[in-house]
Motif scaffolding. Sequence first.
Motif, PDB file in Angstrom:
ATOM      1  N   LEU A   8       0.847  -1.195   0.000  1.00  0.00           N
ATOM      2  CA  LEU A   8       0.000   0.000   0.000  1.00  0.00           C
ATOM      3  C   LEU A   8       0.882   1.245   0.000  1.00  0.00           C
ATOM      4  O   LEU A   8       0.625   2.219  -0.710  1.00  0.00           O
ATOM      5  N   LEU A  12       0.862   4.148  -2.714  1.00  0.00           N
ATOM      6  CA  LEU A  12       0.605   5.541  -2.347  1.00  0.00           C
ATOM      7  C   LEU A  12       1.746   6.435  -2.817  1.00  0.00           C
ATOM      8  O   LEU A  12       1.539   7.563  -3.237  1.00  0.00           O
ATOM      9  N   LEU A 128       0.001   7.139   5.859  1.00  0.00           N
ATOM     10  CA  LEU A 128      -1.335   6.709   5.436  1.00  0.00           C
ATOM     11  C   LEU A 128      -1.453   5.187   5.335  1.00  0.00           C
ATOM     12  O   LEU A 128      -2.513   4.630   5.576  1.00  0.00           O
ATOM     13  N   CYS A 131      -2.680   3.761   8.583  1.00  0.00           N
ATOM     14  CA  CYS A 131      -4.037   3.934   9.113  1.00  0.00           C
ATOM     15  C   CYS A 131      -5.003   3.090   8.291  1.00  0.00           C
ATOM     16  O   CYS A 131      -4.974   3.083   7.070  1.00  0.00           O
ATOM     17  N   MET A 133      -7.631   2.785   6.586  1.00  0.00           N
ATOM     18  CA  MET A 133      -8.695   3.536   5.938  1.00  0.00           C
ATOM     19  C   MET A 133      -9.338   2.667   4.863  1.00  0.00           C
ATOM     20  O   MET A 133      -8.645   1.890   4.201  1.00  0.00           O
ATOM     21  N   ARG A 135     -10.687   1.504   1.414  1.00  0.00           N
ATOM     22  CA  ARG A 135     -10.108   1.702   0.095  1.00  0.00           C
ATOM     23  C   ARG A 135     -10.640   2.945  -0.633  1.00  0.00           C
ATOM     24  O   ARG A 135      -9.895   3.768  -1.134  1.00  0.00           O
ATOM     25  N   HIS A 137     -12.148   5.534   0.534  1.00  0.00           N
ATOM     26  CA  HIS A 137     -11.776   6.777   1.221  1.00  0.00           C
ATOM     27  C   HIS A 137     -10.351   7.160   0.855  1.00  0.00           C
ATOM     28  O   HIS A 137     -10.044   8.322   0.626  1.00  0.00           O
ATOM     29  N   MET A 138      -9.493   6.155   0.835  1.00  0.00           N
ATOM     30  CA  MET A 138      -8.088   6.395   0.499  1.00  0.00           C
ATOM     31  C   MET A 138      -7.970   6.971  -0.912  1.00  0.00           C
ATOM     32  O   MET A 138      -7.221   7.913  -1.146  1.00  0.00           O
ATOM     33  N   THR A 139      -8.732   6.411  -1.845  1.00  0.00           N
ATOM     34  CA  THR A 139      -8.685   6.871  -3.238  1.00  0.00           C
ATOM     35  C   THR A 139      -9.105   8.339  -3.339  1.00  0.00           C
ATOM     36  O   THR A 139      -8.468   9.136  -4.028  1.00  0.00           O
ATOM     37  N   VAL A 142      -6.358  10.580  -1.701  1.00  0.00           N
ATOM     38  CA  VAL A 142      -5.190  10.719  -2.574  1.00  0.00           C
ATOM     39  C   VAL A 142      -5.481  11.693  -3.717  1.00  0.00           C
ATOM     40  O   VAL A 142      -4.646  12.533  -4.064  1.00  0.00           O
TER      41      VAL A 142
END
Length: 181
Positions: A8, A12, A128, A131, A133, A135, A137-139, A142
């Motif tokens: 991940l 990122l 990040l 944490c 989070m 998927r 939300h992460m997208t 970012v």
Amino acid sequence: GEASEESLCAELRESLRLPHGMKLKLIEDWERITREKKLVPLPRTPTVSELLNEFMAAKARRTSHERLYGEVCDGLRSYFNQALPTILLYKYERKQHRDNKEGKGLSPVDIYGAEHLLRLFVKLPELLAKCNMQREHMTVLVAKLTELLKFMQGQKAKYFVADYQLPDEAYLMWWGQNEHA
């Protein structure tokens, strides 16, 4: 697990790659401080807080996701405040940090500017990845962070300081005593 955190993190890092102009700023920042023994003049104008408010205002005019940008910027503010004293300073800047925070009761976001915010971007993939989070939300996060980088790049003359300052004798003496400590 550790493996998924690592993959991940790599992912990122790829998504949050700095635009070329920002990469150059980061290198220049490193050279001014570590080679030339200069410092970013503090408090910065505009501060990280002001920069984030201006980013939100710019986005609010064009989007219905105002709340989302607000959340992302709030998150960045608290990340920045926590990360600044622990992972965003070069050793040479520690005394300046102490000198600036004493007695003023200000948070790092109200003292520092784009130079140090940019350093946070380099650390964000690791932070990040830790944490948990969701998927999607992460997208979204970012994507917003990438927009912020573009915003900083687009107005770099406004947000980044042109001249780093040589500190006074007392500071250089402190460094002489602490450089190898």
